[in-house]
Design a protein around this motif. Structure first.
Motif, short mmCIF file in Angstrom:
data_model
loop_
_atom_site.label_atom_id
_atom_site.label_comp_id
_atom_site.label_asym_id
_atom_site.label_seq_id
_atom_site.Cartn_x
_atom_site.Cartn_y
_atom_site.Cartn_z
N PRO A 82 41.93 44.36 35.53
CA PRO A 82 41.54 44.26 34.12
C PRO A 82 40.08 43.86 33.97
O PRO A 82 39.52 43.17 34.83
N ILE A 83 39.48 44.28 32.87
CA ILE A 83 38.11 43.90 32.55
C ILE A 83 38.14 42.90 31.41
O ILE A 83 38.69 43.18 30.34
N PHE A 84 37.59 41.72 31.65
CA PHE A 84 37.48 40.69 30.63
C PHE A 84 36.04 40.63 30.15
O PHE A 84 35.14 40.29 30.92
N ALA A 229 41.22 30.04 35.69
CA ALA A 229 42.63 30.31 35.37
C ALA A 229 42.88 31.81 35.29
O ALA A 229 43.89 32.31 35.80
N ILE A 230 41.97 32.54 34.66
CA ILE A 230 42.11 33.99 34.57
C ILE A 230 42.12 34.61 35.96
O ILE A 230 42.96 35.46 36.28
N ALA A 231 41.19 34.18 36.81
CA ALA A 231 41.09 34.75 38.15
C ALA A 231 42.31 34.43 39.00
O ALA A 231 42.68 35.21 39.89
N SER A 232 42.95 33.29 38.73
CA SER A 232 44.15 32.95 39.51
C SER A 232 45.33 33.82 39.10
O SER A 232 46.20 34.14 39.92
N VAL A 233 45.38 34.24 37.84
CA VAL A 233 46.48 35.08 37.35
C VAL A 233 46.18 36.56 37.58
O VAL A 233 47.09 37.35 37.89
N PHE A 234 44.90 36.94 37.44
CA PHE A 234 44.47 38.33 37.62
C PHE A 234 43.39 38.35 38.71
O PHE A 234 42.19 38.43 38.42
N THR A 237 40.43 40.86 38.68
CA THR A 237 39.72 41.07 37.42
C THR A 237 38.22 41.21 37.65
O THR A 237 37.67 40.76 38.65
N ARG A 238 37.55 41.85 36.67
CA ARG A 238 36.10 41.89 36.61
C ARG A 238 35.67 41.28 35.29
O ARG A 238 36.22 41.64 34.24
N PHE A 239 34.68 40.37 35.34
CA PHE A 239 34.15 39.74 34.13
C PHE A 239 32.86 40.43 33.74
O PHE A 239 31.93 40.53 34.55
N MET A 289 29.62 28.62 33.80
CA MET A 289 28.62 28.75 34.87
C MET A 289 29.10 28.11 36.17
O MET A 289 28.88 28.65 37.26
N GLU A 290 29.80 26.98 36.05
CA GLU A 290 30.36 26.37 37.25
C GLU A 290 31.48 27.23 37.83
O GLU A 290 31.58 27.40 39.06
N SER A 291 32.30 27.81 36.98
CA SER A 291 33.35 28.70 37.45
C SER A 291 32.76 29.91 38.15
O SER A 291 33.27 30.36 39.19
#
Length: 376
Positions: A82-84, A229-234, A237-239, A289-291
């Motif tokens: 998915p693209i966020f 959290a998003i990266a752990s579920v998906f 993903t690409r941000f 930024m830290e994430s």
């Protein structure tokens, strides 16, 4: 008023269903209700609007659980790459997500299906009654509040933000902008957001079950608080991070939020709103930024609103190169058609000022020094 047990019972009575599922619900619901009742100082009419919204979310969750129980194969669906679209609100995220939605490869949460995802939309049904219902609601909204169209020019088929779906677990970081709820706001910034995105993944599976596409185009500015959290579920993903000078985006979001809240009958303390938005959004950027540092640069692509405004097609082409996606002629043609039919400023200019919200450019930028040093 705003008693969680009473609100849940009203949703049960309304739907005839009684299974809310196993995912978190009561903790966020209770804190949200307490914050509204004890801290907001809102008039009864506004609190009744909050109750109506809460009952709608609870009812939607009941319907989703019933649908998943009836069709358990939905949960076997896969969400792939998915693209966020992320970034400060009013930084070009809406335009970018709308442009991406013109690609037939992309599946968005369309505004007509956002508040009612059941029954699962069917790609073969071009006459879903929710489309006409949303069209009528948008027409009424535009008649009552024409200024909103200059700020948020959206149509029923346009992609929606997914705060509503995160709100099914009452972990919705849009709510602090829509309601004066400091206790809930503080709780949200510390709570584990993974359960909210895990439930969101179930909703996406339901939506794509009969209406699929290779990729999801997802956008919700408060996601900046929750990238890990998003990266752990998906994990694949690409941000896509949209950038704009905060000295422009912060007063713009203040203007949008105050317009929406005043339309609901609230008397908005605009300097207080300005302070809240500056603190809230700068905190989100620091977390993001830290994430990003921890997740790695490979998950991120940057887009500047200035480039998107000046040459949307070229900017999207460069974005697709960075994402490793095919920029097809069909997509290009659809982009050009959209730009012709819906040029920027079609509904008038959105005008706002720093002063109205007790802000100035140096004060705003001081809250984003590291961000500005890197991206501007």
């Amino acid at each position: 008023m705003l008693d969680p047990r009473t609100l849940k019972q009203q949703a049960i009575d309304l739907t005839g269903l009684d299974d809310f599922g196993d995912e978190p619900l009561d903790d966020g619901l209770t804190i949200f209700c307490d914050s509204l009742r004890l801290e907001s100082n809102l008039p009864q009419s506004r609190l009744r609007q909050a109750e109506t919204s809460i009952i709608a979310s609870l009812s939607e969750r009941l319907r989703i659980e019933a649908c998943l129980k009836q069709h358990p194969s939905i949960l076997e669906e896969r969400i792939t790459s998915p693209i966020f679209v992320i970034g400060l609100p009013r930084s070009g995220t809406t335009a970018l997500s709308q442009f991406l939605s013109e690609d037939p490869q992309m599946r968005s949460i369309r505004r007509w299906e956002s508040t009612q995802v059941t029954p699962p939309p069917d790609a073969h049904n071009k006459f879903d009654p929710r489309i006409e219902e949303t069209s009528r609601a948008f027409a009424a909204r535009d008649a009552a509040l024409p200024a909103l169209k200059t700020m948020l020019p959206v149509e029923p088929e346009d992609p929606s933000e997914h705060g509503i779906q995160l709100g099914l677990t009452f972990r919705n970081l849009q709510l602090p902008s829509l309601w004066p709820i400091p206790g809930y706001t503080n709780w949200l910034q510390d709570v584990d957001m993974r359960p909210a995105y895990m439930y969101f993944a179930k909703v996406l599976k339901l939506l794509q079950w009969k209406s699929p596409a290779p990729y999801w185009n997802l956008k919700n500015p408060p996601d900046i608080f929750s990238l890990t959290a998003i990266a752990s579920v998906f994990p694949d993903t690409r941000f896509v991070w949209a950038h704009r000078d905060p000295a422009l985006s912060i007063p713009s979001v203040c203007s949008l939020v105050s317009t929406i809240r005043e339309a609901g009958g609230e008397t908005v303390d605009k300097p207080a709103l300005g302070r809240m938005q500056l603190e809230f959004q700068s905190a989100g950027i620091k977390v993001a930024m830290e994430s990003r540092r921890r997740l790695g640069e490979h998950m991120f692509v940057d887009v500047h609103q200035k480039d998107l405004n000046e040459d949307p097609v070229a900017t999207l082409h460069s974005l697709y190169d960075a994402l490793g996606l095919e920029f097809t002629k069909n997509f290009s043609d659809r982009l050009h058609a959209r730009l012709k039919a819906r040029p920027k400023g079609k509904h008038g200019a959105h005008t706002y000022s720093h002063d109205e919200f007790g802000l100035d450019s140096p004060t705003i930028r001081a809250g984003f020094l590291d961000y500005l040093a890197r991206f501007h």
